[in-house]
Write a protein that holds these residues in place. Structure first.
Motif, PDB file in Angstrom:
ATOM      1  N   PRO A   1      24.924  40.243 -24.327  1.00 35.36           N
ATOM      2  CA  PRO A   1      25.508  41.588 -24.469  1.00 35.36           C
ATOM      3  C   PRO A   1      26.075  42.109 -23.148  1.00 35.36           C
ATOM      4  O   PRO A   1      27.024  42.884 -23.161  1.00 35.36           O
ATOM      5  CB  PRO A   1      24.333  42.443 -24.939  1.00 35.36           C
ATOM      6  N   LEU A   2      25.478  41.672 -22.070  1.00 34.08           N
ATOM      7  CA  LEU A   2      25.966  42.173 -20.790  1.00 34.08           C
ATOM      8  C   LEU A   2      27.328  41.584 -20.456  1.00 34.08           C
ATOM      9  O   LEU A   2      28.109  42.176 -19.733  1.00 34.08           O
ATOM     10  CB  LEU A   2      24.976  41.823 -19.670  1.00 34.08           C
ATOM     11  N   GLU A   3      27.550  40.385 -21.009  1.00 32.89           N
ATOM     12  CA  GLU A   3      28.816  39.757 -20.687  1.00 32.89           C
ATOM     13  C   GLU A   3      29.908  40.153 -21.675  1.00 32.89           C
ATOM     14  O   GLU A   3      31.089  39.919 -21.432  1.00 32.89           O
ATOM     15  CB  GLU A   3      28.657  38.223 -20.678  1.00 32.89           C
TER      16      GLU A   3
ATOM     17  N   TYR B   1      30.677  46.434 -20.768  1.00 33.99           N
ATOM     18  CA  TYR B   1      29.818  46.498 -19.575  1.00 33.99           C
ATOM     19  C   TYR B   1      30.566  45.943 -18.367  1.00 33.99           C
ATOM     20  O   TYR B   1      31.020  44.806 -18.381  1.00 33.99           O
ATOM     21  CB  TYR B   1      28.538  45.697 -19.782  1.00 33.99           C
ATOM     22  N   THR B   2      30.662  46.761 -17.340  1.00 39.34           N
ATOM     23  CA  THR B   2      31.229  46.274 -16.090  1.00 39.34           C
ATOM     24  C   THR B   2      30.126  46.303 -15.049  1.00 39.34           C
ATOM     25  O   THR B   2      29.580  47.367 -14.755  1.00 39.34           O
ATOM     26  CB  THR B   2      32.379  47.171 -15.611  1.00 39.34           C
ATOM     27  N   PRO B   3      29.721  45.139 -14.537  1.00 33.07           N
ATOM     28  CA  PRO B   3      28.628  45.106 -13.554  1.00 33.07           C
ATOM     29  C   PRO B   3      29.038  45.820 -12.272  1.00 33.07           C
ATOM     30  O   PRO B   3      30.218  45.811 -11.908  1.00 33.07           O
ATOM     31  CB  PRO B   3      28.407  43.611 -13.304  1.00 33.07           C
ATOM     32  N   PRO B   4      28.076  46.443 -11.590  1.00 35.00           N
ATOM     33  CA  PRO B   4      28.385  47.133 -10.334  1.00 35.00           C
ATOM     34  C   PRO B   4      28.878  46.133  -9.303  1.00 35.00           C
ATOM     35  O   PRO B   4      28.453  44.993  -9.270  1.00 35.00           O
ATOM     36  CB  PRO B   4      27.050  47.726  -9.898  1.00 35.00           C
ATOM     37  N   GLY B   5      29.812  46.542  -8.470  1.00 38.61           N
ATOM     38  CA  GLY B   5      30.351  45.645  -7.445  1.00 38.61           C
ATOM     39  C   GLY B   5      30.939  46.453  -6.313  1.00 38.61           C
ATOM     40  O   GLY B   5      30.653  47.661  -6.184  1.00 38.61           O
TER      41      GLY B   5
END
Lengths: 180, 264
Positions: free
Chosen positions: B7-9, B13-17
């Motif tokens: 689900p995260l991919e 969802y945009t991972p913090p960066g």
């Protein structure tokens, strides 16, 4: 949203500043704080610390002065005590000497007085004795004369002869007493 | 069945960066882009530091009250714990800079854990470069001020090094003293805060995403746990912020100390 800067961000990534303003702002703000801290904050604190330490030092000095004073007072007190003790000892010594002297004097006086009294008693005794002897001599002479006249039966009225006889008799007696 | 990270991919969802550390203008269209949140934070931080010390140094009494006791505690932490410990008899001249540096760093680092800000200023590397540059000027300036041009000789040629090693030692000493010191100062500060903030972001953003994920109780529970854990990370960040402020200040004092030391 990808600001242009001097180094391509692709090569340095997050290690490249986004804007030059960041570097300048960091420097300027730090310099401002430095200036204010150096001009106002640190001097205020240091002045207070100095006052505090001088106050503490002053307190220590005062305490030292008080201590010295107390020590001086103690020394003086001990001095006085020692001299007082010495004086007391001296007085005691004096008193002892004096009492001995007084005693000796009193004994002396008493001896003299007793001697004098003894002497006076002896003299009085001697005087009384001689008076008694004198009286007795008269009486005994009378009595003996009377007795003798009674015994002999002859009246020895001639006083002068009688007295001579008696005197001779008594002198013989005395001589006999002295010889004994 | 692929539960895991799928689900995260997936979408949404945009991972913090690193993009989370780029800020636009606080007032788009009116103010230029570089007047952004970190800049405002740095200015507010500076004002807070000045206000703090202004309040702290007002009406100082020989017998401290409760408030003065607190300010004295902070002041003496830098004065006795850093400046005097490292610089000994010459601490008084450098105390203002160290005090300014430490308080500015500490306030800005703690901005990362406080509501309304929630962002450590020095996770923007430019500010760290700026501070490192000032520290560089201070310790190099202190050396030249004390020794004159002879400072170069003292700094570059350690005592007791045989002559044939000098071609090797001098460039190394030059690199160590004049190049790597400021860079490591800046990068240590930046990297700690950058990484710390990123970790917090991961737990908060990821946790938020999981918590609101539809029709999956396991994800929601995991998101809640992640949120709780982010609180613990924030506590850790409080400590790291103070520690980095302390380290930056101590190292600056240490560099000044080696610059003005009689013998290396």
């Amino acid at each position: 949203m990808n600001p242009t800067i001097w180094v391509p961000q692709a090569t340095l990534g997050p290690l490249a500043p986004h804007y030059w303003s960041e570097v300048i702002a960091g420097i300027v703000l730090l310099l401002i704080i430095w200036l204010i801290v150096a001009k106002a904050i640190v001097p205020a604190f240091e002045k207070m610390y100095e006052e505090r330490s001088s106050k503490i030092e002053g307190g220590i000095q005062r305490a030292a002065v008080a201590e010295a004073k107390a020590e001086a007072a103690l020394a003086q007190y001990q001095d006085q005590l020692a001299s007082a003790r010495e004086e007391a000892a001296r007085i005691r010594e004096d008193a002892k000497n004096q009492s001995a002297q007084i005693l000796a004097e009193a004994r002396d006086r008493a001896t003299k007085e007793s001697d004098r009294i003894l002497e006076a008693g002896r003299q009085q005794l001697a005087a009384e004795r001689s008076q008694l002897v004198h009286e007795l001599r008269g009486e005994v002479g009378g009595m003996a004369t009377e007795l003798a006249s009674r015994i002999v039966g002859e009246a020895l009225t001639d006083d002068e002869r009688a007295m001579r006889t008696v005197d001779r008799f008594l002198a013989e007696l005395e001589q006999a007493g002295a010889a004994r | 069945m692929t539960i895991g990270l799928v689900p995260l991919e997936g979408g949404g969802y945009t991972p913090p960066g690193t993009h989370d550390f780029e800020w636009g203008s606080v007032w788009p269209g009116v103010l230029p882009d570089w007047v952004n949140k970190p800049l405002l934070q740095a200015v507010i931080g500076a004002l807070l530091v000045i206000l703090f010390w202004y309040l702290g140094s007002r009406k100082l009494k020989v017998q401290p009250g409760r408030a003065q006791f607190f300010f004295e505690y902070v002041y003496e932490f830098v004065r006795n714990g850093i400046a005097r410990d490292i610089l000994h008899s010459e601490y008084r001249r450098f105390l203002p800079y160290l005090l300014a540096l430490f308080s500015f760093l500490l306030v800005n680092n703690w901005f990362g854990e406080f509501f309304f800000f929630m962002y450590p200023t020095f996770s923007n590397v430019g500010y760290a470069y700026g501070l490192a540059l000032v520290s560089w000027c201070v310790y190099v300036g202190a050396g030249f001020h004390k020794w004159g041009p002879g400072f170069l000789k003292k700094a570059l040629i350690p005592e007791g090094v045989p002559g044939y090693l000098l071609p090797l030692v001098v460039p190394l000493e030059f690199l160590a003293t004049f190049i790597t010191r400021p860079i490591t100062l800046a990068l240590r500060l930046f990297a700690n805060l950058f990484a710390g903030h990123l970790v917090v972001l991961v737990f908060v953003v990821g946790g938020g995403f999981l918590l609101t994920y539809a029709d999956n109780l396991f994800y929601n529970v995991a998101g809640g746990v992640s949120f709780l854990f982010s609180i613990i990370i924030l506590m850790l960040e409080l400590f790291i912020g103070a520690l980095q402020a302390y380290i930056f200040t101590v190292l600056t004092a240490q560099y000044v100390s080696t610059s003005i030391a009689e013998a290396h």
